[in-house]
Design a protein around this motif. Structure first.
Motif, mmCIF file in Angstrom:
data_model
loop_
_atom_site.group_PDB
_atom_site.id
_atom_site.type_symbol
_atom_site.label_atom_id
_atom_site.label_comp_id
_atom_site.label_asym_id
_atom_site.label_seq_id
_atom_site.Cartn_x
_atom_site.Cartn_y
_atom_site.Cartn_z
ATOM 1 N N THR A 1 0.849 -1.181 0.000
ATOM 2 C CA THR A 1 0.000 0.000 0.000
ATOM 3 C C THR A 1 0.887 1.234 0.000
ATOM 4 N N GLU A 2 0.549 2.177 -0.862
ATOM 5 C CA GLU A 2 1.281 3.448 -0.931
ATOM 6 C C GLU A 2 0.281 4.582 -0.735
ATOM 7 N N VAL A 3 0.644 5.510 0.142
ATOM 8 C CA VAL A 3 -0.187 6.682 0.383
ATOM 9 C C VAL A 3 0.529 7.886 -0.214
ATOM 10 N N ILE A 4 -0.166 8.582 -1.102
ATOM 11 C CA ILE A 4 0.428 9.745 -1.770
ATOM 12 C C ILE A 4 -0.399 10.974 -1.415
ATOM 13 N N HIS A 5 0.279 12.018 -0.957
ATOM 14 C CA HIS A 5 -0.358 13.313 -0.706
ATOM 15 C C HIS A 5 0.416 14.353 -1.510
ATOM 16 N N GLU A 6 -0.284 15.058 -2.376
ATOM 17 C CA GLU A 6 0.349 16.088 -3.203
ATOM 18 C C GLU A 6 -0.474 17.363 -3.114
ATOM 19 N N GLU A 7 0.226 18.491 -3.215
ATOM 20 C CA GLU A 7 -0.443 19.792 -3.255
ATOM 21 C C GLU A 7 0.131 20.591 -4.411
ATOM 22 N N PHE A 8 -0.768 21.191 -5.176
ATOM 23 C CA PHE A 8 -0.372 21.982 -6.329
ATOM 24 C C PHE A 8 -1.185 23.268 -6.347
ATOM 25 N N THR A 9 -0.656 24.277 -6.987
ATOM 26 C CA THR A 9 -1.411 25.485 -7.290
ATOM 27 C C THR A 9 -1.832 25.380 -8.745
ATOM 28 N N GLY A 10 -3.087 25.690 -9.019
ATOM 29 C CA GLY A 10 -3.573 25.574 -10.382
ATOM 30 C C GLY A 10 -4.763 26.472 -10.615
#
Length: 125
Positions: free
Chosen positions: A16-25
């Motif tokens: 299991t992989e948990v990915i958290h990403e934040e971007f401005t768009g």
């Protein structure tokens, strides 16, 4: 401009992989569809188009990747990998639009073999 938060829980086999990403768009709404547009960590343009019934994610990579999620329809995608394009069927178990984004649970299949399970949540503010 909006801040986009992406949380993705990915299960492949027993890992299991948990990915958290934040971007401005950018956020746009047109003809009942909502659009989130941003540059990912690879500097590729990503467009997430969603409405009450369906989600389409387009990543403008080389070649482009298009994934469509609809709970009542099995769709197909091809994803570029170092060993060439990999072809998958996408089976969507759940999709729900909200006022600030969406959630989708879907699986990648190759023939009769389930490759991965994804639980994706995207919110913007």
């Amino acid at each position: 401009m909006v801040d986009i938060m992406i949380d993705n829980l990915i299960r492949i086999d027993r890992e299991t992989e948990v990915i958290h990403e934040e971007f401005t768009g950018d956020y746009h709404e047109k003809n009942g569809s909502h659009f989130l547009v941003y540059q990912n960590e690879l500097d590729e343009k990503v467009v997430m188009k969603y409405d009450a019934e369906m989600l389409t994610i387009t990543r403008f990579s080389q070649p482009s990747t298009i994934m469509k999620m609809h709970p009542e329809v099995v769709t197909k995608t091809a994803i570029a990998t170092p060993v060439g394009p990999q072809h998958f069927q996408i089976k969507t178990q759940q999709y729900q639009k909200s006022s600030d984004g969406f959630k989708a649970s879907y699986q990648f299949w190759q023939g009769e073999m389930k490759i991965a399970q994804y639980d994706l949540a995207v919110h913007f503010y």
